[in-house]
Scaffold this motif. Structure first.
Motif, short mmCIF file in Angstrom:
data_model
loop_
_atom_site.label_atom_id
_atom_site.label_comp_id
_atom_site.label_asym_id
_atom_site.label_seq_id
_atom_site.Cartn_x
_atom_site.Cartn_y
_atom_site.Cartn_z
N CYS A 124 -11.49 -8.65 2.60
CA CYS A 124 -12.15 -8.63 3.91
C CYS A 124 -13.64 -8.96 3.78
O CYS A 124 -14.34 -8.41 2.93
CB CYS A 124 -12.00 -7.24 4.55
SG CYS A 124 -12.86 -7.14 6.12
N CYS A 128 -13.95 -4.03 5.09
CA CYS A 128 -13.08 -2.90 5.51
C CYS A 128 -12.26 -2.40 4.33
O CYS A 128 -11.59 -1.39 4.42
CB CYS A 128 -12.17 -3.35 6.65
SG CYS A 128 -10.70 -4.26 6.11
N CYS A 146 -8.56 -10.84 9.35
CA CYS A 146 -8.31 -9.55 8.68
C CYS A 146 -7.80 -8.59 9.76
O CYS A 146 -8.16 -8.72 10.92
CB CYS A 146 -9.59 -8.99 8.05
SG CYS A 146 -9.30 -7.39 7.23
N CYS A 148 -8.68 -5.83 10.47
CA CYS A 148 -9.74 -5.02 11.12
C CYS A 148 -10.44 -5.82 12.22
O CYS A 148 -11.34 -5.34 12.86
CB CYS A 148 -10.76 -4.57 10.07
SG CYS A 148 -11.83 -5.90 9.50
N SER A 150 -12.11 -8.61 11.55
CA SER A 150 -13.01 -9.56 10.88
C SER A 150 -12.15 -10.66 10.25
O SER A 150 -11.00 -10.83 10.62
CB SER A 150 -13.84 -8.80 9.82
OG SER A 150 -14.64 -9.71 9.08
ZN ZN Z 1 -11.17 -6.19 7.33
#
Ligand code: ZN
Ligand code: BV8
Length: 245
Positions: A124, A128, A146, A148, A150
């Motif tokens: 990431c 994260c 990703c 998360c 991102s």
């Molecule tokens: Zn991430």
């Protein structure tokens, strides 16, 4: 000279093979600093720095995805295979590679320290903590998302970035206890990796360079075999085998 080198190799209890892009050249993988090298076609500032990654992650990904694509038609060459064969002649062989292509592992080397990362891993960008290993080719989206929210980045050490601490520490430790270090296919200009053979030499190891050209550190090494890894390494391993017979 090659007989003396083979004798040193035959007597070695602990061997480190330190490699750079040159060992993969005969597999058809372009090197960085020779004519038509990678950095000529793709300026480092645009594709291999954290600033470039933050500023234009897609462009950096296109560079690494192109290299992953090129690797689809690439095989290990006799140079990689000879390094892997060392493990049948010496029970403590460690490969410390600056290459990110994974060819040493595909040739059968079982202890490979990738000090500049790998084309086949991602993590990431936002930090994260997510890592994707293996990160298979092709990436369906660039930059890859990703979970998360991102995006992922290549698990590759860009210029100005720290090398993976654990891996580099292990590489330094292996160098410090090696009897023989083979320095294969590297221009020895990128630090701190270029210092690995010198750590070994300080600790008393014999350092043998294999390179068709002279490099920044040739004068420091005990032996420098002038020629292609794909020719010299199999010959070296064959002579060690003869000494063993
Ligand atoms: Zn991430
Ligand atoms: C760090 C990414 C800082 C992955 C790579 C001034 C300005 C800015 C930075 C620096 C500076 N001075 C020093 C630095 C540090 C910098 C550096 O060393 N720059 C050099 C260029 C001057 N180093 C870094 O930035 C490193 N990080 O220092 O962190 C820091 C410090 C403390 C705290 C915080 C931060 C990070 C370095 C890693 C950069 N990433 N690549 C990728 O895309 O692959 S480096 C890149 O060069 C590759 O990883 C490659 O492996 C590496 C070395 O190149 P070589 O493998 O040697 O390949 P090259 O083309 O150069 O040579 C090929 C050789 O093969 C030739 O000798 C040729 O003769 C030979 N050959 C050809 N055919 C054959 C053959 N040999 C055998 N057989 C054949 N057939």
């Amino acid at each position: 000279m090659i007989d003396e080198v083979a004798r040193r190799l035959e007597a070695a209890q602990r061997i480190v093979a330190f490699s750079g892009a040159g060992i993969s050249a005969e597999s058809g993988v372009p090197t960085f600093r020779e004519k038509d090298g990678l950095w000529e076609q793709h300026p480092i500032g645009e594709v291999a720095t954290p600033q470039a990654l933050r500023g234009n992650p897609r462009k950096v990904w296109e560079f690494y995805e192109m290299r992953r694509q090129n690797m689809q038609s690439v095989e290990p060459n006799p140079g990689h295979e000879a390094v892997a064969e060392l493990e049948s002649l010496c029970d403590d062989v460690t490969v410390v590679t600056q290459n990110i292509d994974g060819l040493h592992q595909r040739a059968g080397s079982t202890r490979v320290l990738e000090v500049h990362g790998s084309l086949w891993k991602a993590r990431c960008l936002a930090g994260c903590g997510r890592t994707v290993d293996p990160f298979p080719y092709p990436a369906y989206e660039l930059p890859p998302p990703c979970e998360c929210g991102s995006v992922l980045r290549p698990e590759v050490v860009l210029f100005g970035e720290m090398l993976p601490a654990e891996v580099f520490r292990e590489a330094e430790a292996c160098a410090a206890r090696a009897d023989v270090v083979l320095v294969i296919g590297t221009s020895s200009v990128v630090w701190p990796a270029a210092g690995i053979p010198l750590i070994a030499q300080e600790a008393g190891a014999t350092v043998i360079e294999v390179n068709p050209a002279e490099t920044e550190l040739t004068a420091h090494f005990d032996f420098s075999l002038r020629g292609a890894a794909g020719r010299i390494l199999p010959e070296l391993v064959a002579r060690v085998r003869e000494l063993r017979a």
